[in-house]
Each structure stands twice: as C-alpha cells, then as structure tokens.
Design a protein around this motif. Structure first.
Motif, short mmCIF file in Angstrom:
data_model
loop_
_atom_site.label_atom_id
_atom_site.label_comp_id
_atom_site.label_asym_id
_atom_site.label_seq_id
_atom_site.Cartn_x
_atom_site.Cartn_y
_atom_site.Cartn_z
N ASN A 84 0.81 -1.22 0.00
CA ASN A 84 0.00 0.00 0.00
C ASN A 84 0.85 1.27 0.00
OD1 ASN A 84 0.86 0.28 2.63
ND2 ASN A 84 -1.12 -0.16 3.56
N GLN A 85 2.16 1.13 0.00
CA GLN A 85 3.04 2.27 -0.14
C GLN A 85 3.52 2.44 -1.58
OE1 GLN A 85 5.59 1.08 3.33
NE2 GLN A 85 5.21 3.18 4.02
N THR A 86 3.02 1.61 -2.46
CA THR A 86 3.26 1.81 -3.88
C THR A 86 2.62 3.12 -4.28
OG1 THR A 86 3.39 -0.54 -4.41
CG2 THR A 86 2.69 0.95 -6.18
N SER A 87 3.44 4.04 -4.80
CA SER A 87 2.94 5.37 -5.07
C SER A 87 4.00 6.18 -5.80
CB SER A 87 2.58 6.07 -3.74
OG SER A 87 1.91 7.30 -3.97
N LEU A 88 3.61 7.40 -6.16
CA LEU A 88 4.54 8.38 -6.73
C LEU A 88 4.86 9.38 -5.62
CD1 LEU A 88 6.05 9.57 -9.16
CD2 LEU A 88 3.90 10.67 -9.84
N TYR A 89 6.14 9.53 -5.32
CA TYR A 89 6.55 10.37 -4.19
C TYR A 89 7.26 11.64 -4.69
CZ TYR A 89 5.54 6.43 -1.16
OH TYR A 89 4.90 5.42 -0.48
N PHE A 90 6.92 12.73 -4.05
CA PHE A 90 7.54 14.01 -4.39
C PHE A 90 8.11 14.67 -3.14
CE2 PHE A 90 6.46 14.49 -8.74
CZ PHE A 90 5.24 13.87 -8.92
N CYS A 91 9.31 15.21 -3.31
CA CYS A 91 9.91 16.06 -2.30
C CYS A 91 9.76 17.51 -2.77
CB CYS A 91 11.39 15.71 -2.17
SG CYS A 91 12.31 16.68 -0.98
N ALA A 92 9.60 18.42 -1.83
CA ALA A 92 9.45 19.83 -2.18
C ALA A 92 10.17 20.68 -1.14
CB ALA A 92 7.98 20.22 -2.24
N SER A 93 10.55 21.88 -1.55
CA SER A 93 11.19 22.80 -0.61
C SER A 93 10.75 24.23 -0.89
CB SER A 93 12.72 22.70 -0.70
OG SER A 93 13.20 23.30 -1.90
N SER A 94 10.87 25.06 0.12
CA SER A 94 10.54 26.48 -0.05
C SER A 94 11.29 27.29 0.99
CB SER A 94 9.04 26.73 0.07
OG SER A 94 8.56 26.40 1.36
N SER A 95 11.43 28.57 0.71
CA SER A 95 12.08 29.47 1.67
C SER A 95 11.12 29.75 2.82
CB SER A 95 12.49 30.77 0.98
OG SER A 95 11.36 31.41 0.43
N GLY A 96 11.67 30.13 3.95
CA GLY A 96 10.84 30.37 5.12
C GLY A 96 10.60 29.07 5.89
N GLN A 97 10.09 29.20 7.09
CA GLN A 97 9.90 28.02 7.94
C GLN A 97 8.47 27.51 7.91
OE1 GLN A 97 11.77 28.04 11.76
NE2 GLN A 97 13.53 29.22 11.05
N GLY A 98 7.84 27.71 6.77
CA GLY A 98 6.50 27.19 6.58
C GLY A 98 6.21 27.21 5.10
N PRO A 99 5.10 26.60 4.67
CA PRO A 99 4.79 26.51 3.23
C PRO A 99 4.09 27.75 2.72
CG PRO A 99 3.11 25.38 4.48
CD PRO A 99 4.10 25.90 5.49
N TYR A 100 4.51 28.94 3.15
CA TYR A 100 3.80 30.15 2.74
C TYR A 100 4.40 30.80 1.51
CZ TYR A 100 7.04 31.22 6.60
OH TYR A 100 8.09 31.23 7.48
N ASN A 101 5.39 30.14 0.92
CA ASN A 101 5.97 30.62 -0.32
C ASN A 101 5.89 29.54 -1.39
OD1 ASN A 101 6.76 33.22 0.64
ND2 ASN A 101 8.51 32.27 1.68
#
Lengths: 114, 110
Positions: A84-101
């Motif tokens: 059930n962990q068969t999947s497409l995985y994505f990593c992401a990053s952004s500036s700041g200490q939260g996903p507000y950018n």
C-alpha cells in the motif's frame, strides 16, 4: 541551477526490505516536505521539516520516517515497505519556515512494492 | 475530505479557447497556490495569491480569490496544446502544512 533532486527516480522492491529515497535542494531552503500522489487522491503530505532537526507529521505519516540532519537533505525512509506504499513520491522545498511561499518540487520517485 | 477541491475534474477544450477551473476550500486560509503537473512529472508553481488579494495575473493566467465564498478560480486564456496538464490548488491555512486538492485534468486539442 536551482533545483530539488530525488533519487532513485524509479524503484521496484519487495515487502519488508528497508529503503531510503533521498531528497536534496540547493536553494538553502528552510522548509522541506514529502508528498505521495495516488490516483484520485491528489497529493497528500507525509512529513515536513521547518529547519534542521525540526520535523513533524503530515497527513499520512504511518510507515514512514524522515530525518533532517543537514539543511539541504531530507531523506524519506521506509523501514518495512508494504504494497500500500506503492505510489509516486515528491519532495518539495521552499524558503521560510513554513509553506507560505512557492514550493519547488523534485521530479518524483515512482515506487512499486511487491 | 480535502481542504481544496477542484472543479471540474476534467476539461477538454480546443486550442485558442479559454479554460477555467475552480477550487473550493473549507477553512480560512493565509494563501492559495496553483500548480501545474505534466503527466507524472513534478509540480510547477504558477501563482500564489494571499488572503488579502482578490486577483493576480501572470502572463496568460488569471487567478481570483473570493474569501467570502472560500473559492478561487484559475483562468488560462488563449490555451495552447502545451497547456495540457493537471492543475492543482493548494491552501496554506493554520499550522505548517500545505493541502492539495485532487486536481483538474485539462486537455487542449490542436
């Protein structure tokens, strides 16, 4: 070139065999996160990290571990993968200490667990 | 159910036509972001609109935000075959998580 890299891009493995998917960014971003994408379910957040040594669970953390020992790297660990962990995985990053950018996404890792 | 939900789930248009898709969400947000994904690839950021903004433009893209209705729309004008992709809205509310909707699949026929 500013980018997020993931390795491997494709992986076929068997149930129970520990694996690590690496994620690295060269933009000095504080915030990093992992998502899985499944048909009909969109992207769901697994774990996120606001900075070095600061990680927290997303919406679907069961069966996964992460670490953030360095700012640029955020590996995703599956200690005992299941089908059930068969999947497409994505990593992401952004500036700041939260996903507000703007989020910068890696190219994805397609994982199949047999 | 998800914080952001796109409508329609799929859209098929002719090249040159406009494409509009909507995103509804449930709780108050700090910002709403739109992303594009070409088949099986990583997501690409399109536009971020903050809760105190009502409209933003970027090239052929226009995003509106109506916080009273908890909804946003993405308009692609004069569509091209290269606009064929899935489009996702994502909301940043309280906490440190970004929540994605299920996406709208857009097919632009030449």
């Amino acid at each position: 070139e500013a980018q997020v890299t993931q390795n491997p891009r494709y992986l076929i493995t068997v149930t129970g065999k520990k694996l690590t998917v690496t994620c690295s960014q060269n933009m000095n971003h504080e915030y990093m996160s992992w998502y899985r994408q499944d048909p009909g379910l969109g992207l769901r957040q697994i774990y996120y990290s606001m900075n070095v040594e600061v990680t927290d669970k997303g919406d679907v953390p069961e069966g996964y571990k992460v670490s953030r020992k360095e700012k640029r790297n955020f590996p995703l660990i599956l200690e005992s993968p299941s089908p059930n962990q068969t999947s497409l995985y994505f990593c992401a990053s952004s500036s700041g200490q939260g996903p507000y950018n703007e989020q910068f996404f890696g190219p994805g890792t397609r994982l199949t667990v047999l | 159910s998800q914080q952001g939900e796109e409508d329609p789930q799929a859209l098929s248009i002719q090249e040159g036509e406009n494409a509009t898709m909507n995103c509804s969400y449930k709780t108050s947000i700090n910002n709403l972001q739109w992303y594009r994904q070409n088949s099986g690839r990583g997501l690409v950021h399109l536009i971020l609109i903050r809760s105190n903004e009502r409209e933003k433009h970027s090239g052929r893209l226009r995003v509106t935000l109506d916080t009273s209705k908890k909804s946003s729309s993405l308009l692609i004008t004069a569509s091209r075959a290269a606009d064929t992709a899935s489009y996702f809205c994502a909301t940043y509310a309280a906490g440190n998580k970004l929540t994605f909707g299920g996406g709208t699949r857009v097919l632009v026929k030449p």
